[in-house]
Design a protein around this motif. Structure first.
Motif, PDB file in Angstrom:
ATOM      1  N   VAL A  99       0.838  -1.099  -0.007  1.00 18.79           N
ATOM      2  CA  VAL A  99       0.224   0.027   0.146  1.00 18.79           C
ATOM      3  C   VAL A  99       0.932   1.325   0.014  1.00 18.79           C
ATOM      4  O   VAL A  99       0.544   2.225  -0.620  1.00 18.79           O
ATOM      5  CB  VAL A  99      -0.750  -0.003   1.106  1.00 18.79           C
ATOM      6  CG1 VAL A  99      -1.825   1.490   1.496  1.00 18.79           C
ATOM      7  CG2 VAL A  99      -1.830  -1.063   1.237  1.00 18.79           C
ATOM      8  N   GLY A 100       1.971   1.107   0.772  1.00 12.26           N
ATOM      9  CA  GLY A 100       2.721   2.444   0.910  1.00 12.26           C
ATOM     10  C   GLY A 100       3.634   2.496  -0.545  1.00 12.26           C
ATOM     11  O   GLY A 100       3.740   3.690  -0.799  1.00 12.26           O
ATOM     12  N   LEU A 101       3.894   1.486  -1.349  1.00 16.46           N
ATOM     13  CA  LEU A 101       4.409   1.627  -2.436  1.00 16.46           C
ATOM     14  C   LEU A 101       3.502   2.285  -3.500  1.00 16.46           C
ATOM     15  O   LEU A 101       3.961   3.289  -4.245  1.00 16.46           O
ATOM     16  CB  LEU A 101       4.829   0.183  -3.026  1.00 16.46           C
ATOM     17  CG  LEU A 101       5.632   0.234  -4.457  1.00 16.46           C
ATOM     18  CD1 LEU A 101       6.971   0.911  -4.170  1.00 16.46           C
ATOM     19  CD2 LEU A 101       5.707  -1.238  -4.788  1.00 16.46           C
ATOM     20  N   LEU A 102       2.417   1.993  -3.685  1.00 15.21           N
ATOM     21  CA  LEU A 102       1.297   2.506  -4.302  1.00 15.21           C
ATOM     22  C   LEU A 102       1.246   4.166  -3.872  1.00 15.21           C
ATOM     23  O   LEU A 102       0.907   4.868  -4.916  1.00 15.21           O
ATOM     24  CB  LEU A 102      -0.119   1.776  -4.280  1.00 15.21           C
ATOM     25  CG  LEU A 102       0.190   0.384  -4.862  1.00 15.21           C
ATOM     26  CD1 LEU A 102      -1.509  -0.388  -4.867  1.00 15.21           C
ATOM     27  CD2 LEU A 102       0.313   0.479  -6.559  1.00 15.21           C
ATOM     28  N   ALA A 103       1.097   4.120  -2.633  1.00 20.63           N
ATOM     29  CA  ALA A 103       0.992   5.684  -2.278  1.00 20.63           C
ATOM     30  C   ALA A 103       2.030   6.544  -2.702  1.00 20.63           C
ATOM     31  O   ALA A 103       2.051   7.780  -2.884  1.00 20.63           O
ATOM     32  CB  ALA A 103       0.544   5.790  -0.810  1.00 20.63           C
ATOM     33  N   ARG A 109      -4.541   6.946  -0.822  1.00 21.07           N
ATOM     34  CA  ARG A 109      -4.117   5.950   0.073  1.00 21.07           C
ATOM     35  C   ARG A 109      -5.207   5.135   0.100  1.00 21.07           C
ATOM     36  O   ARG A 109      -5.211   3.857   0.225  1.00 21.07           O
ATOM     37  CB  ARG A 109      -3.787   6.286   1.256  1.00 21.07           C
ATOM     38  CG  ARG A 109      -3.141   5.349   2.343  1.00 21.07           C
ATOM     39  CD  ARG A 109      -2.522   5.776   3.456  1.00 21.07           C
ATOM     40  NE  ARG A 109      -1.808   4.839   4.034  1.00 21.07           N
ATOM     41  CZ  ARG A 109      -0.622   4.305   3.760  1.00 21.07           C
ATOM     42  NH1 ARG A 109       0.132   4.838   2.949  1.00 21.07           N
ATOM     43  NH2 ARG A 109       0.014   3.401   4.556  1.00 21.07           N
ATOM     44  N   GLY A 110      -6.626   5.543   0.131  1.00 18.33           N
ATOM     45  CA  GLY A 110      -7.628   4.848   0.005  1.00 18.33           C
ATOM     46  C   GLY A 110      -8.037   4.076  -1.153  1.00 18.33           C
ATOM     47  O   GLY A 110      -8.310   2.944  -0.999  1.00 18.33           O
ATOM     48  N   LEU A 111      -7.578   4.397  -2.223  1.00 16.28           N
ATOM     49  CA  LEU A 111      -7.552   3.716  -3.523  1.00 16.28           C
ATOM     50  C   LEU A 111      -6.534   2.507  -3.600  1.00 16.28           C
ATOM     51  O   LEU A 111      -6.657   1.464  -3.951  1.00 16.28           O
ATOM     52  CB  LEU A 111      -7.564   4.509  -4.775  1.00 16.28           C
ATOM     53  CG  LEU A 111      -7.565   4.055  -5.770  1.00 16.28           C
ATOM     54  CD1 LEU A 111      -8.995   3.245  -6.395  1.00 16.28           C
ATOM     55  CD2 LEU A 111      -7.247   4.838  -7.298  1.00 16.28           C
TER      56      LEU A 111
END
Length: 414
Positions: A99-103, A109-111
Motif C-alpha cells: 500500500v505504501g508503494l502505491l501511495a 491511499r484509500g484507492l
C-alpha cells in the motif's frame, strides 16, 4: 551576630518515628484491600509513585519491566477478546508495504488499499467457493476409507504377531500372548486408542472453535478484522510516527535502528513463509492429482498449512497422505507415489525455493520456532500462536545483542 542554635537531635528521631508509623499504616492499608489490588490498579499507582525518580537508571528499568509484566497479564486475561485485533494488525503489517508503494506513486491511499485488498479477497473467496465443496467431499471420502485401512492394519499386525511368535528368544508366556494376539483383540486395542485420540482431537478443536465459533466471535472476525485492518492501513504512517514520537529523543535513533532491523527481518520472514507455504500446497495438490492419489486437494491444503511449521509440519502433512495411500486399491503403488511426491517437494523446498524465498534474513533455527510456538500456545492459547514468531524474532535479536555486549564488556575480556 550569633548563629542560630542547631536543631535538637530529637527531630530526626521524630521524623523516623513518623515515617515508620506511616509505613506500618500503609502496609495495613494494603493488606486490607489486597483483594482489590489488581494489576490495572497497581500499575498506574506504581508509575505515579516512581515517576519523579524516572531519571535514575534503575527506576527506568523498573518501569520497562513493569510495563512488560502488565502487557503479559493483559494478554493472558483478554487474549480471546484481542484475537481479531491482533489478526488485523498482522494483516495490515503484511500488506502495508505494498500500500505504501502505491501511495508513493501518487495513488490516493484509500484507492491503494482497495487495489491491494480487493484482489486478495477475490482470490480467497474464489478458493473457498471452488475448493470448499471439494474439501468437504474429500474429507468425507477419507473418513469412509478409514475402516478399510483399519482392517488391513489389524490383519497385518495379526500376521506379524504370528511371525514374531516363531522367533526363538521368546519365553513360553510371551509366545502364548503373541499367539493369542488375533485380529479381533487388536481391533479392540486400536479402537480404544482411537477413541482416546479422537477425544483429545475433539477437545483441541473445540478449544480453537471457542474463539470463533460463537456468534460474537464470528461477527468479530467478519466485521472487526476488515474494518480495523482498513483503518490501520489508512493511518499506518501516522500510527508508526506516533509510536516513534513516544521514544525519548536521546535514544530515538538507536531504538529506531533496532526497530527497522526487526521490521525487515520479521516482514521478510512472514511474507516468505506465506509464499513458500502457498507454493508447497499448490505443488503438492497438482502432483498428487496427476499421480491419481485420492483427496489430492485436501492433502495439498494440509501440506501448505503445516509447511509453516518446520520439520514437524512435513511429518504431520505426510501422515494423512500415507493413510490415504494405504486405502487405495494398490496400496504399495500409492505409498511409493506419495513418498516420492513429498520427498521431491521437500527436497526442492529445503534446497531451492525455501532459501530463495525466505533467505537468511532471520536465521531462526527450527527448534527455536517450535519452542516459541509451544510456549506461546501454552501460556496464551490461540493468540499466543499468532504472536509466537514475532516474539521469537525479537528474542533472538535481543539475545544476539546481549551476547555482543557481554563479549565487549570488561567481564569477558579480563
Amino acid at each position: 551576630m550569633n548563629a542560630p542554635p542547631p536543631a535538637p537531635h530529637h527531630t530526626d528521631v521524630r521524623d523516623l518515628a513518623g515515617f515508620t508509623l506511616a509505613a506500618v499504616l500503609f502496609a495495613l492499608l494494603v493488606m486490607g484491600v489486597i483483594d482489590a489490588l489488581t494489576p490495572p490498579v497497581v500499575y498506574p499507582l506504581f508509575v505515579w509513585a516512581v515517576w519523579p525518580l524516572r531519571e535514575r537508571t534503575e527506576v527506568r528499568s523498573a518501569l520497562v519491566v513493569s510495563t512488560a509484566i502488565i502487557a503479559l497479564w493483559f494478554l493472558d486475561e483478554f487474549g480471546a477478546v484481542l484475537t481479531p485485533f491482533v489478526v488485523s494488525v498482522g494483516v495490515a503489517y503484511v500488506i502495508a508495504p505494498l500500500v505504501g508503494l502505491l501511495a508513493a506513486h501518487k495513488v490516493p491511499r484509500g484507492l491503494a488499499i482497495v487495489l491491494v485488498v480487493l484482489p486478495i479477497i477475490a482470490v480467497v473467496a474464489l478458493v473457498v467457493i471452488v475448493s470448499g465443496p471439494q474439501l468437504v467431499d474429500q474429507s468425507q471420502a477419507m473418513v469412509t476409507r478409514l475402516p478399510g485401512f483399519a482392517n488391513r492394519t489389524v490383519e497385518w499386525l495379526a500376521s506379524f504377531g504370528d511371525r514374531l511368535a516363531k522367533l526363538p528368544f521368546w519365553n513360553a508366556e510371551q509366545k502364548t500372548w503373541l499367539n493369542r494376539l488375533d485380529a479381533a483383540r487388536l481391533g479392540v486395542i486400536l479402537q480404544g486408542y482411537a477413541q482416546v485420540i479422537l477425544r483429545h482431537i475433539g477437545g483441541f478443536g473445540l478449544g480453537i472453535l471457542s474463539h470463533v465459533g460463537n456468534i460474537l466471535g464470528f461477527l468479530a472476525f467478519v466485521v472487526v478484522v476488515p474494518v480495523v485492518t482498513f483503518y490501520m492501513l489508512f493511518d499506518w504512517a501516522k500510527f508508526t510516527a506516533s509510536i516513534e514520537s513516544l521514544i525519548p529523543p536521546s535514544h530515538r535513533e538507536s531504538v529506531m535502528s533496532f526497530v527497522r532491523e526487526y521490521d525487515h527481518s520479521l516482514g521478510r520472514y512472514i511474507r516468505g513463509q506465506l509464499i513458500e507455504a502457498t507454493l508447497v500446497g499448490t505443488l503438492t495438490t497438482f502432483a498428487l492429482m496427476i499421480l491419481g492419489i485420492p483427496s489430492a486437494l485436501l492433502l495439498g491444503v494440509i501440506a501448505g498449512v503445516f509447511n509453516l511449521i518446520p520439520y514437524v509440519g512435513f511429518t504431520a502433512s505426510l501422515i494423512p497422505a500415507l493413510v490415504v495411500a494405504l486405502t487405495m486399491e494398490d496400496p504399495v503403488g500409492g505409498l511409493i507415489r506419495v513418498l516420492a511426491t513429498f520427498a521431491a517437494i521437500q527436497f526442492m523446498d529445503t534446497n531451492f525455493t525455501g532459501p530463495r524465498i525466505v533467505g537468511n534474513s532471520v536465521g531462526l533455527h527450527p527448534i527455536w520456532i517450535m519452542i516459541a510456538l509451544t510456549m506461546s500456545g501454552a501460556f496464551f492459547g490461540f493468540i499466543g500462536l499468532l504472536l509466537a514468531i514475532p516474539i521469537a524474532v525479537l528474542a533472538k535479536m535481543m539475545l544476539v545483542r546481549g551476547i555482543a555486549r557481554y563479549k565487549a564488556s570488561p567481564m569477558y575480556n579480563t
